[in-house]
Design a protein around this motif. Structure first.
Motif: not given
Lengths: 152, 559
Positions: A13-23, B497-503, B548-550, B552-559
């Motif tokens: 089961k895949t979770s929702e995209d928390p980053t909002g950047i998918s697709g 291109e990294l927008d702080v309003t989009k976290r 970017l901050w997800g 969910d409050g977690c940090l997602y680092i660009y690979k």
């Protein structure tokens, strides 16, 4: 059927995209649409401040000696039907100095900003104490200045 | 008639399967789930206000806004609360010391804590008049560990301080009076620099064919006469001055030295202890295995929080080697601290040994349940070494630590494939598979050696989510920020291109585990950089770490 399907086919089961950047939604657009988006620190006029009373806007801002504090987390005190709801969206300096929560201590947004010149030393002391309480407890979100043509 | 019968059969089967699935979801999965979707989406406390060119401040969910970050052990001294220091920690460890042991990489037998304490006390007596001790051997060895303990006690009680060295110094450190090196061959390569020190200790036994000056001694000779000692006494200073002293220095392979205070040490210990949820706290039966390079000189600064926290609860500690990564080395370990590469070795070993259909079915059951948020060890591979294992901490390192620790004025541009992390990146799907195979929770931690002591970010103990492949391919989910730090992302001119309003933006952190550069130039650069991005409010920009901050409050680092 999702769980049984995953079990049979070894998938997940895949979770929702928390980053909002998918697709195709590469802009993460809904990040700023949410009502929870943080407010940019800035300058407030009594008119713009008055909207943040917990009723017209979910957030509750209160001004004390020219500084605006976000008191949303104290909704039970300052929110609608709370004991100090008169302060929400207003300059509460005089009320705090007088330790009075009556509506007479709060000026309407179209009146000039209270200069507090007539406060007695003990009232100023009380205000100092409240100011420090607000500064320690709530985040400062900006400053309160008079609006040209309205408060000046 | 046959058609009707078949139709009824198919319909009944479909309704039956659908009903079972519904009931299973409704009553089993919902009641067994460790984390609800609400909890997944609220892993951070986010400030309601932000400055114009930055995001809001993010804190771990366990630290509410308006409350202090985790600063230390909250010890009481009369009516005051103290953060504590290493001597407090070691005193508490020795009070609990019974049969708990430490197994070192270079020793076949486990060493009792009382013996370690006896050796450390003996060393401290001999070295008490000296200042810093350069430790150029892995702390996963008996000698490196004992000398580190002795020097950390000295950092509170006297003038001795440990200085972890990535390599033997090529230039003189003014305050370094003692040097600990691994072998006589390393001694020969000192090329006369042994004169810089008042005492050089070589970990190998003395050799007859080597002529050495008086101040060069072997480990065995220096430890002669030590006694096993179960007690350690320490009375804290009433003015709390001990809690602000330097605990340790660390010098990188590119010769950048950073100091970490007692506060960095104790806040990290407290944060690690607090990270275990209710019902899964550390106990005296816990045994931490520190694997591979994490016990070696250049990365060893990070294992101390975990090691001391486990020992504080009366647990055991062991260091296991990288080569081979044999599962038997983990026997009895309940906690494992390792790098992704070490985990890959273990998985390879497991995969080559079992592939029966029954195992595959159990594995599919476990992974399907885990992705629903239900933990199960029914998919665990049948190895005795894994029976006790309950949590694996996977250390991801910022690869370009040299860039971060140099505090450059010019911010680099983020490339589409900018890999700030190690190459063995684990996707959420792979992590789920690891959880199933090990029958253990897996927590991913992000580290930045020589800048921050301990993890910057860590995923939740209960986070078993499988993220969409588009997220896994573009980002590494680092989890929520540590409880002793707070973070924000800032706008940089080089990366519009990294927008702080989009976290989105470049990471800045502040808190209690950040080290202070010792070199004047680096300190100046750090202060300038901090002032540039945050007006000197104590924020440390982590140059080159973009994310970017997800939601969910977690940090997602660009690979």
């Amino acid at each position: 059927m999702s769980f049984i399907k995953n079990l049979l086919f070894g998938s997940y089961k895949t979770s929702e995209d928390p980053t909002g950047i998918s697709g195709n939604n590469k802009d993460n657009a809904d990040a700023t649409d949410s009502g929870d988006a943080p407010i940019v620190e800035g300058i407030f006029y009594p008119r713009t401040l008055s909207k943040f009373n917990g009723h017209d806007n979910e957030k509750i801002f209160i001004a004390v000696r020219g500084k605006v504090y976000d008191c949303t987390q104290g909704r039970q005190f300052y929110g609608p039907s709370g004991p100090y709801s008169n302060f929400a969206g207003n300059d509460a300096s005089r009320g705090l100095a007088l330790n009075s929560f009556e509506s007479e201590t709060v000026r309407e947004w179209d009146k000039s900003i209270d200069t507090l010149d007539d406060l007695k030393p003990e009232q100023k002391e009380s205000l100092d104490s409240w100011e420090s309480h607000f500064a320690n407890k709530y985040p400062c979100v900006g400053t309160l200045v008079p609006e040209p043509g309205v408060n000046i | 008639m046959d058609y009707m019968y078949m139709l009824k059969l198919i319909f009944t089967t479909f309704i039956g399967v659908f009903g079972v699935n519904w009931l299973f979801h409704k009553f089993y999965i919902s009641s067994k789930r460790d984390f609800t979707s609400v909890a997944y989406n609220q892993q951070a406390n986010i400030s309601s206000v932000r400055k114009e060119n930055e995001t809001a401040h993010y804190r771990n969910f366990l630290v509410p806004l308006g409350f202090p970050l985790i600063t230390g052990l909250s010890l009481s001294l009369k009516y005051k609360i103290r953060n504590g220091n290493f001597a407090d920690v070691w005193k508490a460890i020795m009070e609990l010391a019974g049969n708990n042991t430490i197994t070192f990489k270079n020793g076949a037998e486990s060493v009792n804590l009382k013996e370690v304490n006896g050796m450390a006390s003996h060393l401290l007596q001999l070295c008490d008049q000296y200042r810093n001790v350069g430790i150029a051997v892995p702390q996963s060895s008996l000698q490196g560990f004992v000398m580190s303990i002795a020097a950390m006690i000295g950092s509170v009680k006297g003038s001795l301080k440990p200085h972890f060295l990535a390599s033997i110094p090529r230039q003189k450190f003014e305050d370094m009076d003692v040097l600990l090196i691994s072998s006589w061959s390393a001694y020969k390569m000192l090329n006369g620099s042994e004169k810089w020190y008042k005492l050089v200790i070589v970990c190998e036994p003395m050799k007859d064919d080597i002529d050495v000056p008086d101040h060069v001694q072997s480990w065995d000779s220096i430890l002669q006469g030590y006694v096993i000692n179960a007690s350690f006494q320490y009375t804290p200073a009433e003015d709390n001055s001990d809690d602000t002293k330097i605990a340790v220095y660390a010098t990188s392979s590119w010769n950048a030295t950073t100091s970490f205070t007692q506060g960095c040490l104790v806040s990290g210990i407290a944060s690690f202890i607090q990270g275990f949820p209710s019902g899964h706290q550390l106990t005296c039966v816990d045994s931490l295995a520190v694997a591979g390079r994490l016990g070696d000189v250049d990365l060893s600064i990070h294992f101390w929080h975990k090691a001391l926290a486990v020992l504080l609860h009366g647990g055991c500690l062991s260091f296991v080697s990288e080569p081979g990564a044999e599962l038997k080395n983990l026997r009895g370990s309940t906690l494992l601290f390792c790098e992704p590469k070490f985990l890959s070795h273990i998985l390879d070993e497991i995969k080559t040994r079992n592939c029966s259909l029954w195992r595959k079915l159990r594995f599919a059951w476990a992974t399907a349940l885990l992705s629903e948020g239900v933990f199960t060890n029914s998919g665990q591979s049948p190895f005795a070494a894994l029976d006790e294992l309950r949590c694996v901490f996977v250390a991801e390192h910022i690869q370009n630590t040299q860039l971060v620790s140099s505090f450059p004025e010019r911010i680099p541009t983020r490339q589409p494939s900018f890999a700030a992390l190690s190459r063995e990146l684990l996707t959420s799907e792979k992590l789920n598979s690891i959880r199933a195979q090990l029958g253990s929770r897996v927590v991913v931690e992000l580290y930045c050696p020589y800048v921050v002591m301990g993890p910057l970010f860590q995923t939740s103990f209960y986070d078993y989510r499988v993220l969409p492949s588009s997220v896994d391919s573009d980002f590494l989910c680092c989890g929520a920020i540590s409880t002793n730090l707070e973070g924000k992302l800032v706008k940089t001119d080089e990366n519009p291109e990294l927008d702080v309003t989009k976290r989105q933006g470049m990471l800045c952190v502040r808190g209690f585990t950040i080290g202070k550069p010792l070199d004047h130039d680096r300190l100046e650069a750090a202060m300038k950089l901090s002032a540039k991005f945050s007006g000197g409010e104590g924020w440390m920009p982590m140059v080159g770490i973009f994310g970017l901050w997800g939601k969910d409050g977690c940090l997602y680092i660009y690979k």
